[in-house]
Design an enzyme around this catalytic site. Structure first.
Site, PDB file in Angstrom:
ATOM      1  N   PRO A  45     -10.615 -17.765  95.918  1.00 25.52           N
ATOM      2  CG  PRO A  45     -10.320 -19.750  97.754  1.00 25.52           C
ATOM      3  CD  PRO A  45     -11.324 -18.332  97.874  1.00 25.52           C
ATOM      4  CG  ASN A  46      -8.326 -22.517  93.486  1.00 26.67           C
ATOM      5  OD1 ASN A  46      -7.273 -22.361  93.559  1.00 26.67           O
ATOM      6  ND2 ASN A  46      -9.016 -22.651  94.891  1.00 26.67           N
ATOM      7  CB  ALA A  66     -13.350 -23.878  98.041  1.00 21.84           C
ATOM      8  CG  HIS A 115     -21.672 -19.540  94.352  1.00 19.13           C
ATOM      9  ND1 HIS A 115     -20.675 -20.012  95.019  1.00 19.13           N
ATOM     10  CD2 HIS A 115     -22.718 -19.633  95.898  1.00 19.13           C
ATOM     11  CE1 HIS A 115     -20.600 -19.443  96.684  1.00 19.13           C
ATOM     12  NE2 HIS A 115     -21.611 -19.094  97.165  1.00 19.13           N
ATOM     13  CD  GLU A 126     -23.284 -18.183  99.227  1.00 18.65           C
ATOM     14  OE1 GLU A 126     -24.502 -18.273 100.115  1.00 18.65           O
ATOM     15  OE2 GLU A 126     -22.985 -19.231  99.096  1.00 18.65           O
ATOM     16  CG  ASN A 144     -18.162 -17.486  93.945  1.00 16.66           C
ATOM     17  OD1 ASN A 144     -17.590 -17.468  94.940  1.00 16.66           O
ATOM     18  ND2 ASN A 144     -18.236 -17.154  93.016  1.00 16.66           N
ATOM     19  CE1 TYR A 196     -16.970 -23.411  90.079  1.00 15.00           C
ATOM     20  CE2 TYR A 196     -14.556 -24.055  88.824  1.00 15.00           C
ATOM     21  CZ  TYR A 196     -15.561 -23.743  89.487  1.00 15.00           C
ATOM     22  OH  TYR A 196     -15.465 -24.867  90.737  1.00 15.00           O
ATOM     23  NE  ARG A 198     -19.038 -28.099  90.986  1.00 12.05           N
ATOM     24  CZ  ARG A 198     -18.305 -27.322  91.088  1.00 12.05           C
ATOM     25  NH1 ARG A 198     -18.894 -25.940  91.452  1.00 12.05           N
ATOM     26  NH2 ARG A 198     -16.989 -28.135  91.061  1.00 12.05           N
TER      27      ARG A 198
HETATM   28  C1  DQA Z   1     -17.295 -21.454  93.256  1.00 13.51           C
HETATM   29  C2  DQA Z   1     -18.424 -23.010  93.806  1.00 13.51           C
HETATM   30  C3  DQA Z   1     -17.346 -23.690  95.151  1.00 13.51           C
HETATM   31  O1  DQA Z   1     -18.121 -24.931  95.700  1.00 13.51           O
HETATM   32  C4  DQA Z   1     -16.274 -23.694  94.174  1.00 13.51           C
HETATM   33  O2  DQA Z   1     -14.574 -24.100  95.379  1.00 13.51           O
HETATM   34  C5  DQA Z   1     -15.232 -22.188  93.844  1.00 13.51           C
HETATM   35  C6  DQA Z   1     -16.486 -21.223  92.777  1.00 13.51           C
HETATM   36  C7  DQA Z   1     -18.544 -20.843  91.996  1.00 13.51           C
HETATM   37  O3  DQA Z   1     -18.482 -19.917  91.851  1.00 13.51           O
HETATM   38  O4  DQA Z   1     -19.282 -21.993  91.777  1.00 13.51           O
HETATM   39  O5  DQA Z   1     -14.479 -22.080  93.880  1.00 13.51           O
HETATM   40  O6  DQA Z   1     -18.328 -20.547  94.282  1.00 13.51           O
END
Ligand code: DQA
Length: 161
Positions: free
Chosen positions: A23-24, A90, A113, A111, A87, A36, A120
Protein backbone atom coordinates in the site's frame (compact mmCIF):
# COMPACT_ATOMS: atom_id res chain seq x y z
CA UNK A 1 25.23 -12.78 -24.31
CA UNK A 2 22.23 -15.12 -24.01
CA UNK A 3 19.27 -14.45 -26.27
CA UNK A 4 16.54 -12.50 -24.51
CA UNK A 5 13.32 -14.38 -24.07
CA UNK A 6 10.00 -12.79 -24.79
CA UNK A 7 8.26 -11.36 -21.72
CA UNK A 8 5.03 -12.80 -23.03
CA UNK A 9 6.28 -16.37 -23.49
CA UNK A 10 5.20 -18.71 -20.72
CA UNK A 11 8.05 -18.91 -18.20
CA UNK A 12 9.27 -21.89 -16.24
CA UNK A 13 8.82 -21.23 -12.53
CA UNK A 14 12.59 -21.10 -12.11
CA UNK A 15 12.74 -18.20 -14.58
CA UNK A 16 9.96 -16.04 -13.17
CA UNK A 17 10.20 -13.63 -10.23
CA UNK A 18 7.11 -11.94 -8.80
CA UNK A 19 7.67 -8.43 -7.40
CA UNK A 20 4.93 -7.22 -5.06
CA UNK A 21 4.48 -3.64 -3.90
CA UNK A 22 2.19 -2.95 -0.97
CA UNK A 23 0.00 0.00 0.00
CA UNK A 24 0.83 3.62 -0.79
CA UNK A 25 3.76 2.63 -2.99
CA UNK A 26 1.70 3.75 -6.00
CA UNK A 27 2.38 7.27 -4.68
CA UNK A 28 6.17 6.99 -4.88
CA UNK A 29 7.74 10.12 -6.31
CA UNK A 30 5.16 12.32 -4.56
CA UNK A 31 4.97 10.55 -1.21
CA UNK A 32 7.46 11.77 1.42
CA UNK A 33 10.28 12.13 -1.14
CA UNK A 34 12.75 12.87 1.67
CA UNK A 35 12.16 9.33 2.95
CA UNK A 36 11.32 7.36 -0.19
CA UNK A 37 13.08 9.33 -2.96
CA UNK A 38 11.87 10.92 -6.16
CA UNK A 39 11.62 7.77 -8.28
CA UNK A 40 8.09 6.76 -9.22
CA UNK A 41 6.78 3.21 -9.05
CA UNK A 42 6.49 3.17 -12.83
CA UNK A 43 10.21 4.04 -13.07
CA UNK A 44 11.11 1.37 -10.51
CA UNK A 45 9.15 -1.24 -12.45
CA UNK A 46 10.87 -0.16 -15.67
CA UNK A 47 14.30 -0.48 -13.99
CA UNK A 48 13.32 -3.91 -12.69
CA UNK A 49 12.21 -5.03 -16.16
CA UNK A 50 15.50 -3.82 -17.66
CA UNK A 51 17.54 -5.66 -15.04
CA UNK A 52 15.42 -8.80 -15.42
CA UNK A 53 16.06 -8.74 -19.13
CA UNK A 54 19.83 -8.37 -18.54
CA UNK A 55 19.74 -11.28 -16.09
CA UNK A 56 17.59 -13.28 -18.50
CA UNK A 57 14.64 -13.86 -16.19
CA UNK A 58 11.02 -12.81 -16.50
CA UNK A 59 9.31 -10.73 -13.87
CA UNK A 60 5.76 -9.80 -13.00
CA UNK A 61 5.17 -6.68 -10.94
CA UNK A 62 2.01 -5.91 -9.01
CA UNK A 63 1.00 -3.12 -6.63
CA UNK A 64 -2.08 -3.02 -4.46
CA UNK A 65 -3.37 -1.01 -1.55
CA UNK A 66 -5.49 -3.98 -0.55
CA UNK A 67 -4.20 -6.76 1.69
CA UNK A 68 -6.60 -9.28 0.10
CA UNK A 69 -5.38 -8.56 -3.43
CA UNK A 70 -1.76 -9.02 -2.36
CA UNK A 71 -2.68 -12.33 -0.74
CA UNK A 72 -4.55 -13.48 -3.87
CA UNK A 73 -1.48 -12.66 -5.95
CA UNK A 74 0.75 -14.66 -3.58
CA UNK A 75 -1.62 -17.65 -3.82
CA UNK A 76 -1.61 -17.43 -7.61
CA UNK A 77 2.20 -17.57 -7.58
CA UNK A 78 2.32 -21.12 -6.21
CA UNK A 79 3.90 -23.50 -8.70
CA UNK A 80 4.23 -20.76 -11.33
CA UNK A 81 6.88 -18.47 -9.85
CA UNK A 82 10.40 -19.22 -8.61
CA UNK A 83 10.78 -16.48 -6.00
CA UNK A 84 8.91 -13.50 -4.60
CA UNK A 85 10.38 -10.06 -3.94
CA UNK A 86 7.98 -8.16 -1.69
CA UNK A 87 7.82 -4.70 -0.20
CA UNK A 88 4.68 -5.07 1.90
CA UNK A 89 4.73 -1.35 2.86
CA UNK A 90 2.95 -0.78 6.17
CA UNK A 91 1.61 -4.36 6.07
CA UNK A 92 5.18 -5.40 6.90
CA UNK A 93 4.48 -4.40 10.48
CA UNK A 94 0.92 -5.68 10.83
CA UNK A 95 -0.12 -8.41 8.43
CA UNK A 96 -0.21 -11.92 9.81
CA UNK A 97 -2.32 -12.74 6.74
CA UNK A 98 0.43 -11.81 4.25
CA UNK A 99 2.96 -13.73 6.33
CA UNK A 100 0.68 -16.79 6.34
CA UNK A 101 0.12 -16.56 2.57
CA UNK A 102 3.89 -16.46 1.97
CA UNK A 103 4.37 -19.48 4.24
CA UNK A 104 1.54 -21.32 2.48
CA UNK A 105 3.03 -21.10 -1.00
CA UNK A 106 6.49 -22.14 0.22
CA UNK A 107 8.39 -19.94 -2.21
CA UNK A 108 11.65 -18.18 -1.40
CA UNK A 109 10.90 -14.61 -0.31
CA UNK A 110 13.13 -11.55 -0.37
CA UNK A 111 11.86 -8.58 1.61
CA UNK A 112 12.70 -5.15 0.21
CA UNK A 113 12.23 -1.67 1.65
CA UNK A 114 13.18 1.69 0.24
CA UNK A 115 13.88 3.21 3.64
CA UNK A 116 15.92 1.85 6.52
CA UNK A 117 13.00 1.11 8.82
CA UNK A 118 15.35 0.74 11.81
CA UNK A 119 16.23 4.43 11.60
CA UNK A 120 12.58 5.46 11.84
CA UNK A 121 9.68 5.18 14.29
CA UNK A 122 9.94 2.21 16.65
CA UNK A 123 6.75 0.59 15.27
CA UNK A 124 8.53 0.14 11.93
CA UNK A 125 11.32 -1.95 13.50
CA UNK A 126 9.14 -5.03 13.74
CA UNK A 127 8.62 -6.97 10.52
CA UNK A 128 6.34 -10.00 10.36
CA UNK A 129 8.13 -11.08 7.20
CA UNK A 130 11.88 -11.02 7.96
CA UNK A 131 12.07 -14.31 9.85
CA UNK A 132 10.35 -16.21 7.04
CA UNK A 133 12.34 -14.49 4.27
CA UNK A 134 15.62 -15.70 2.83
CA UNK A 135 16.88 -12.17 3.35
CA UNK A 136 16.05 -8.51 3.48
CA UNK A 137 17.34 -5.45 1.59
CA UNK A 138 16.53 -2.01 2.98
CA UNK A 139 17.64 1.58 2.98
CA UNK A 140 18.85 1.95 -0.60
CA UNK A 141 15.78 3.59 -2.12
CA UNK A 142 14.82 2.17 -5.51
CA UNK A 143 18.14 0.27 -5.52
CA UNK A 144 16.77 -1.99 -2.77
CA UNK A 145 14.44 -3.56 -5.32
CA UNK A 146 17.21 -4.07 -7.87
CA UNK A 147 19.48 -5.67 -5.25
CA UNK A 148 16.58 -7.88 -4.15
CA UNK A 149 15.96 -8.97 -7.74
CA UNK A 150 19.65 -9.85 -8.14
CA UNK A 151 19.43 -11.91 -4.95
CA UNK A 152 16.30 -13.69 -6.23
CA UNK A 153 17.99 -14.55 -9.51
CA UNK A 154 21.03 -15.90 -7.63
CA UNK A 155 18.71 -18.10 -5.57
CA UNK A 156 17.14 -19.49 -8.72
CA UNK A 157 20.46 -20.09 -10.49
CA UNK A 158 20.94 -23.71 -9.32
CA UNK A 159 17.44 -24.59 -10.55
CA UNK A 160 17.96 -22.90 -13.90
CA UNK A 161 21.08 -24.97 -14.66
C1 DQA B 1 8.39 0.83 3.49
C2 DQA B 1 8.55 1.07 5.00
C3 DQA B 1 7.21 0.94 5.71
O1 DQA B 1 7.37 1.18 7.10
C4 DQA B 1 6.22 1.94 5.17
O2 DQA B 1 4.96 1.76 5.78
C5 DQA B 1 6.10 1.88 3.68
C6 DQA B 1 7.31 1.73 2.90
C7 DQA B 1 9.69 1.10 2.73
O3 DQA B 1 9.79 0.66 1.59
O4 DQA B 1 10.59 1.75 3.24
O5 DQA B 1 5.04 2.03 3.12
O6 DQA B 1 8.03 -0.52 3.29
Amino acid sequence: MPAKRSQTARSKASELVLVLHGPNLNLLGKREPGVYGATTLRQIDAQLRRLASELNVDIETFQSNSEGEIIDRIHAAAGRVGAIVINPGAYTHTSVAIRDALLAVRLPVIEAHLSNTHKRESFRRRSLITDIAVGQVMGFGAQSYLLALRAAVDLLAPRRG
